[in-house]
Design a protein around this motif. Structure first.
Motif, PDB file in Angstrom:
ATOM      1  N   GLY A   1     -10.730  -2.277 -61.651  1.00 29.51           N
ATOM      2  CA  GLY A   1      -9.480  -2.047 -60.930  1.00 29.51           C
ATOM      3  C   GLY A   1      -9.604  -1.836 -59.428  1.00 29.51           C
ATOM      4  O   GLY A   1      -8.606  -1.741 -58.720  1.00 29.51           O
ATOM      5  N   ALA A   2     -10.840  -1.756 -58.916  1.00 26.31           N
ATOM      6  CA  ALA A   2     -11.000  -1.451 -57.483  1.00 26.31           C
ATOM      7  C   ALA A   2     -10.362  -2.526 -56.606  1.00 26.31           C
ATOM      8  O   ALA A   2      -9.765  -2.230 -55.569  1.00 26.31           O
ATOM      9  CB  ALA A   2     -12.475  -1.294 -57.146  1.00 26.31           C
ATOM     10  N   GLY A   3     -10.457  -3.777 -57.045  1.00 23.56           N
ATOM     11  CA  GLY A   3      -9.911  -4.875 -56.255  1.00 23.56           C
ATOM     12  C   GLY A   3      -8.406  -4.769 -56.112  1.00 23.56           C
ATOM     13  O   GLY A   3      -7.826  -5.190 -55.109  1.00 23.56           O
TER      14      GLY A   3
ATOM     15  N   GLY B   1     -17.617  -1.387 -57.092  1.00 26.24           N
ATOM     16  CA  GLY B   1     -17.834  -2.256 -58.250  1.00 26.24           C
ATOM     17  C   GLY B   1     -17.380  -1.616 -59.537  1.00 26.24           C
ATOM     18  O   GLY B   1     -18.130  -1.547 -60.516  1.00 26.24           O
ATOM     19  N   ILE B   2     -16.149  -1.133 -59.554  1.00 31.31           N
ATOM     20  CA  ILE B   2     -15.630  -0.466 -60.754  1.00 31.31           C
ATOM     21  C   ILE B   2     -14.327  -1.146 -61.189  1.00 31.31           C
ATOM     22  O   ILE B   2     -13.712  -1.842 -60.384  1.00 31.31           O
ATOM     23  CB  ILE B   2     -15.367   1.041 -60.505  1.00 31.31           C
ATOM     24  CG1 ILE B   2     -14.433   1.209 -59.307  1.00 31.31           C
ATOM     25  CG2 ILE B   2     -16.652   1.787 -60.288  1.00 31.31           C
ATOM     26  CD1 ILE B   2     -13.966   2.632 -59.101  1.00 31.31           C
TER      27      ILE B   2
ATOM     28  N   ARG C   1     -12.922 -11.884 -62.722  1.00 27.19           N
ATOM     29  CA  ARG C   1     -13.487 -11.870 -61.363  1.00 27.19           C
ATOM     30  C   ARG C   1     -14.818 -11.122 -61.313  1.00 27.19           C
ATOM     31  O   ARG C   1     -15.716 -11.464 -60.536  1.00 27.19           O
ATOM     32  CB  ARG C   1     -12.475 -11.298 -60.364  1.00 27.19           C
ATOM     33  CG  ARG C   1     -12.138  -9.834 -60.534  1.00 27.19           C
ATOM     34  CD  ARG C   1     -11.019  -9.404 -59.594  1.00 27.19           C
ATOM     35  NE  ARG C   1     -10.768  -7.982 -59.678  1.00 27.19           N
ATOM     36  CZ  ARG C   1      -9.614  -7.424 -60.048  1.00 27.19           C
ATOM     37  NH1 ARG C   1      -8.586  -8.189 -60.328  1.00 27.19           N
ATOM     38  NH2 ARG C   1      -9.485  -6.120 -60.097  1.00 27.19           N
ATOM     39  N   THR C   2     -14.940 -10.074 -62.168  1.00 30.85           N
ATOM     40  CA  THR C   2     -16.194  -9.319 -62.146  1.00 30.85           C
ATOM     41  C   THR C   2     -17.358 -10.197 -62.623  1.00 30.85           C
ATOM     42  O   THR C   2     -18.483 -10.088 -62.116  1.00 30.85           O
ATOM     43  CB  THR C   2     -16.077  -8.059 -63.035  1.00 30.85           C
ATOM     44  OG1 THR C   2     -14.931  -7.332 -62.617  1.00 30.85           O
ATOM     45  CG2 THR C   2     -17.309  -7.181 -62.924  1.00 30.85           C
TER      46      THR C   2
ATOM     47  N   THR D   1     -13.483 -11.222 -56.646  1.00 27.66           N
ATOM     48  CA  THR D   1     -12.385 -10.345 -56.234  1.00 27.66           C
ATOM     49  C   THR D   1     -11.643 -10.952 -55.043  1.00 27.66           C
ATOM     50  O   THR D   1     -10.407 -10.951 -54.994  1.00 27.66           O
ATOM     51  CB  THR D   1     -12.953  -8.958 -55.849  1.00 27.66           C
ATOM     52  OG1 THR D   1     -13.631  -8.444 -56.987  1.00 27.66           O
ATOM     53  CG2 THR D   1     -11.868  -8.004 -55.424  1.00 27.66           C
TER      54      THR D   1
ATOM     55  N   MET E   1     -18.308  -9.560 -53.431  1.00 25.67           N
ATOM     56  CA  MET E   1     -17.256  -9.597 -54.461  1.00 25.67           C
ATOM     57  C   MET E   1     -16.467 -10.882 -54.274  1.00 25.67           C
ATOM     58  O   MET E   1     -15.276 -10.845 -53.927  1.00 25.67           O
ATOM     59  CB  MET E   1     -16.320  -8.389 -54.274  1.00 25.67           C
ATOM     60  CG  MET E   1     -16.996  -7.059 -54.328  1.00 25.67           C
ATOM     61  SD  MET E   1     -17.189  -6.530 -56.034  1.00 25.67           S
ATOM     62  CE  MET E   1     -18.072  -5.015 -55.811  1.00 25.67           C
TER      63      MET E   1
ATOM     64  N   ASP F   1      -9.477  -8.841 -63.882  1.00 23.84           N
ATOM     65  CA  ASP F   1     -10.658  -8.078 -63.463  1.00 23.84           C
ATOM     66  C   ASP F   1     -11.901  -8.524 -64.245  1.00 23.84           C
ATOM     67  O   ASP F   1     -12.990  -8.680 -63.697  1.00 23.84           O
ATOM     68  CB  ASP F   1     -10.388  -6.590 -63.698  1.00 23.84           C
ATOM     69  CG  ASP F   1     -11.279  -5.706 -62.843  1.00 23.84           C
ATOM     70  OD1 ASP F   1     -12.071  -6.266 -62.065  1.00 23.84           O
ATOM     71  OD2 ASP F   1     -11.177  -4.474 -62.943  1.00 23.84           O
TER      72      ASP F   1
ATOM     73  N   ASN G   1     -18.371 -12.026 -59.684  1.00 25.18           N
ATOM     74  CA  ASN G   1     -19.046 -11.129 -58.738  1.00 25.18           C
ATOM     75  C   ASN G   1     -20.514 -10.929 -59.113  1.00 25.18           C
ATOM     76  O   ASN G   1     -21.401 -10.922 -58.257  1.00 25.18           O
ATOM     77  CB  ASN G   1     -18.371  -9.750 -58.722  1.00 25.18           C
ATOM     78  CG  ASN G   1     -16.970  -9.780 -58.119  1.00 25.18           C
ATOM     79  OD1 ASN G   1     -16.604 -10.743 -57.455  1.00 25.18           O
ATOM     80  ND2 ASN G   1     -16.185  -8.740 -58.354  1.00 25.18           N
TER      81      ASN G   1
ATOM     82  N   ALA H   1     -15.777  -5.062 -66.808  1.00 23.60           N
ATOM     83  CA  ALA H   1     -15.066  -5.257 -65.533  1.00 23.60           C
ATOM     84  C   ALA H   1     -15.629  -4.363 -64.439  1.00 23.60           C
ATOM     85  O   ALA H   1     -14.897  -3.849 -63.598  1.00 23.60           O
ATOM     86  CB  ALA H   1     -13.569  -5.027 -65.703  1.00 23.60           C
ATOM     87  N   SER H   2     -16.930  -4.170 -64.452  1.00 24.03           N
ATOM     88  CA  SER H   2     -17.544  -3.340 -63.403  1.00 24.03           C
ATOM     89  C   SER H   2     -18.903  -3.903 -63.008  1.00 24.03           C
ATOM     90  O   SER H   2     -19.826  -3.926 -63.821  1.00 24.03           O
ATOM     91  CB  SER H   2     -17.698  -1.906 -63.914  1.00 24.03           C
ATOM     92  OG  SER H   2     -18.557  -1.192 -63.060  1.00 24.03           O
ATOM     93  N   SER H   3     -19.029  -4.329 -61.749  1.00 20.81           N
ATOM     94  CA  SER H   3     -20.340  -4.843 -61.330  1.00 20.81           C
ATOM     95  C   SER H   3     -21.352  -3.719 -61.240  1.00 20.81           C
ATOM     96  O   SER H   3     -22.534  -3.926 -61.480  1.00 20.81           O
ATOM     97  CB  SER H   3     -20.344  -5.555 -59.976  1.00 20.81           C
ATOM     98  OG  SER H   3     -19.134  -5.892 -59.505  1.00 20.81           O
TER      99      SER H   3
HETATM  100  N1  ASP Z   1     -14.080  -4.776 -61.043  1.00 22.31           N
HETATM  101  C1  ASP Z   1     -14.659  -5.517 -59.951  1.00 22.31           C
HETATM  102  C2  ASP Z   1     -16.143  -5.330 -59.936  1.00 22.31           C
HETATM  103  O1  ASP Z   1     -16.637  -4.357 -60.418  1.00 22.31           O
HETATM  104  C3  ASP Z   1     -14.093  -5.114 -58.644  1.00 22.31           C
HETATM  105  C4  ASP Z   1     -12.646  -5.480 -58.659  1.00 22.31           C
HETATM  106  O2  ASP Z   1     -11.830  -4.676 -59.089  1.00 22.31           O
HETATM  107  O3  ASP Z   1     -12.350  -6.605 -58.276  1.00 22.31           O
HETATM  108  O4  ASP Z   1     -16.854  -6.184 -59.445  1.00 22.31           O
END
Ligand code: ASP
Length: 440
Positions: A365-367, A362-363, A403-404, A322, A319, A400, A407, A284-286
């Protein structure tokens, strides 16, 4: 060969290449179910520890990788007119993909009405527990646009570096790299220095990939063990809306973009970046996936000139997954609270989500953090947001992961289009999976 056959072969190849990651995912789900956190807190702690360690290990090389990739990317593009052309195209394609995502999100939110009847599932205990956390996040999250814009300017690049603030870092590195490309031969020592850093970080990435299967196993096990599979009950429509939205991105928007703007085969591209997509799903991290995204694209025929320019910027700014989730989540919340929104406000939500998503790191939970911007923008009270947020928190890891993946894959779509337009794809390699080396 028919398209169905090609898809089947791509899927089989993906399984063959990635069986250990798939095994990690499945085992993670099983162990998460067998060891729920409430009964086996120690097992949950072990899963979380291993998962966090995996993400931290990958993230440790992200900053040197992003900086060196951009410096090399821009200085190897050299001629500024070409750079400007790549840059403009990149922004245009990323904007199209994100606008498509928020439009799809808004339409699905209106048609499926994911929030209807979800109010009863908002757990007041969790809401209270997270109240402090969320209140701080909302306060920190610079709820107005002018402040957000000001925060993008890297007043002190070293401060941004130490805080890991990717957007100011990237803005500084972009300006610095353009300056480097303008000063002629005198830039050689600095560029060679960054070339060495880039090569070394790619080597470290190769090593880290040995840990992909156990890392993904632990991350998935930790999520399922915390929230259980029962979390899916009652929020089914929210998930369905997100899943359909992302599926449309994968099955319609990306293929259409590739078809309209390039001659890249979508099946070949998906086959080439499967490992990156799976690691994106697991971590879950781009940003954490970026090293692998670059490796997949480069080793399968897209020139490093394009990869090192387009992919790091995409991993930070693009993103679309996201943005889609944020649009649906905002509509979900307003519907759950029984708030009816006029169309113009829904359009506003969609546009805010497009901006909010591109400011998010891109970490994992950031969204969820930047969605505060979307909700603030439509005037929801903090009290409403706190309960809603806690609900989203409980579900976030799952959305997440989905969506990641979007992304990351959309970054590769844009990289492939730009590479095709600039004649920077080795089609002999790209179109021939048999010639492509295994990566993980
Ligand atoms: N986790 C997503 C990413 O790294 C960002 C988000 O929290 O939506 O692309």
């Amino acid at each position: 060969m028919g398209i169905h056959m090609q898809i089947l072969i791509a899927v089989l190849l993906a399984f063959k290449r990635n069986w250990h990651i798939i095994a990690g995912l499945l085992l993670g789900i099983i162990c998460g179910i067998v060891f729920p956190q409430s009964q086996y807190p120690v097992a949950h702690q072990v899963f979380s520890f291993v998962g966090q360690a995996f993400i931290s290990i990958i993230q440790m090389i992200v900053i040197p990788l992003v900086i060196s990739a951009i410096v090399i990317g821009i200085s190897s593009v050299g001629d500024n007119k070409q750079l400007a052309r790549f840059g403009k195209k990149m922004i245009l394609y990323y904007a199209i993909i994100t606008l498509a995502a928020v439009t799809i999100g808004a339409v699905l939110g209106i048609v499926i009405r994911p929030g209807e009847g979800a109010k009863e599932f908002i757990n007041p205990d969790i809401a209270q527990e997270l109240q402090g956390v969320v209140a701080n996040m909302v306060a920190d999250n610079h709820s107005n646009f002018s402040q957000i814009l000001l925060n993008l300017i890297p007043k002190n690049p070293f401060y941004s570096l130490s805080m890991g603030d990717m957007i100011p870092i990237i803005i500084f590195v972009l300006i610095f790299s353009i300056a480097l490309s303008k000063i002629g031969e005198i830039n050689r020592p600095v560029v060679s220095f960054f070339e060495s850093i880039f090569a070394a970080t790619m080597k470290v990435t190769d090593w880290i990939m040995y840990l992909a299967a156990p890392g993904i196993f632990a991350l998935v096990a930790a999520s399922i063990s915390s929230f259980g599979v029962s979390i899916f009950q009652g929020v089914g429509k929210y998930f369905i809306a997100i899943a359909i939205g992302l599926l449309i991105q994968f099955a319609v928007v990306y293929p259409l973009m590739l078809k309209i703007f390039s001659k890249v085969s979508v099946v070949k591209l998906y086959g080439a970046v499967t490992e990156a997509a799976m690691v994106a799903f697991g971590t879950a991290s781009s940003s954490a996936t970026l090293p692998l995204t670059i490796t997949c694209c480069e080793k399968r025929g897209i020139s490093s000139k394009i990869c090192s320019f387009v992919l790091p910027l995409g991993a930070t700014l693009n993103m679309d997954g996201t943005a889609l989730v944020q649009t649906i989540a905002a509509l979900f919340l307003t519907q759950a609270y029984g708030i009816e929104l006029p169309l113009i406000v829904i359009v506003q939500i969609a546009l805010l989500a497009a901006v909010a998503s591109s400011t998010c790191a891109g970490i994992p939970g950031a969204g969820l953090i930047t969605i505060a911007l979307v909700l603030n923008g439509i005037g929801l009270t903090p009290e409403q947001m706190i309960v809603g947020f806690s609900f989203l928190f409980a579900l976030d890891r799952f959305t997440d992961m989905m969506r990641t993946t979007a992304n990351v894959v959309s970054d590769t779509v844009v990289a492939a289009i730009i590479a095709d337009n600039a004649n920077e794809i080795n089609y002999e390699l790209f179109n021939n999976p048999e010639l492509q080396k295994e990566i993980i």
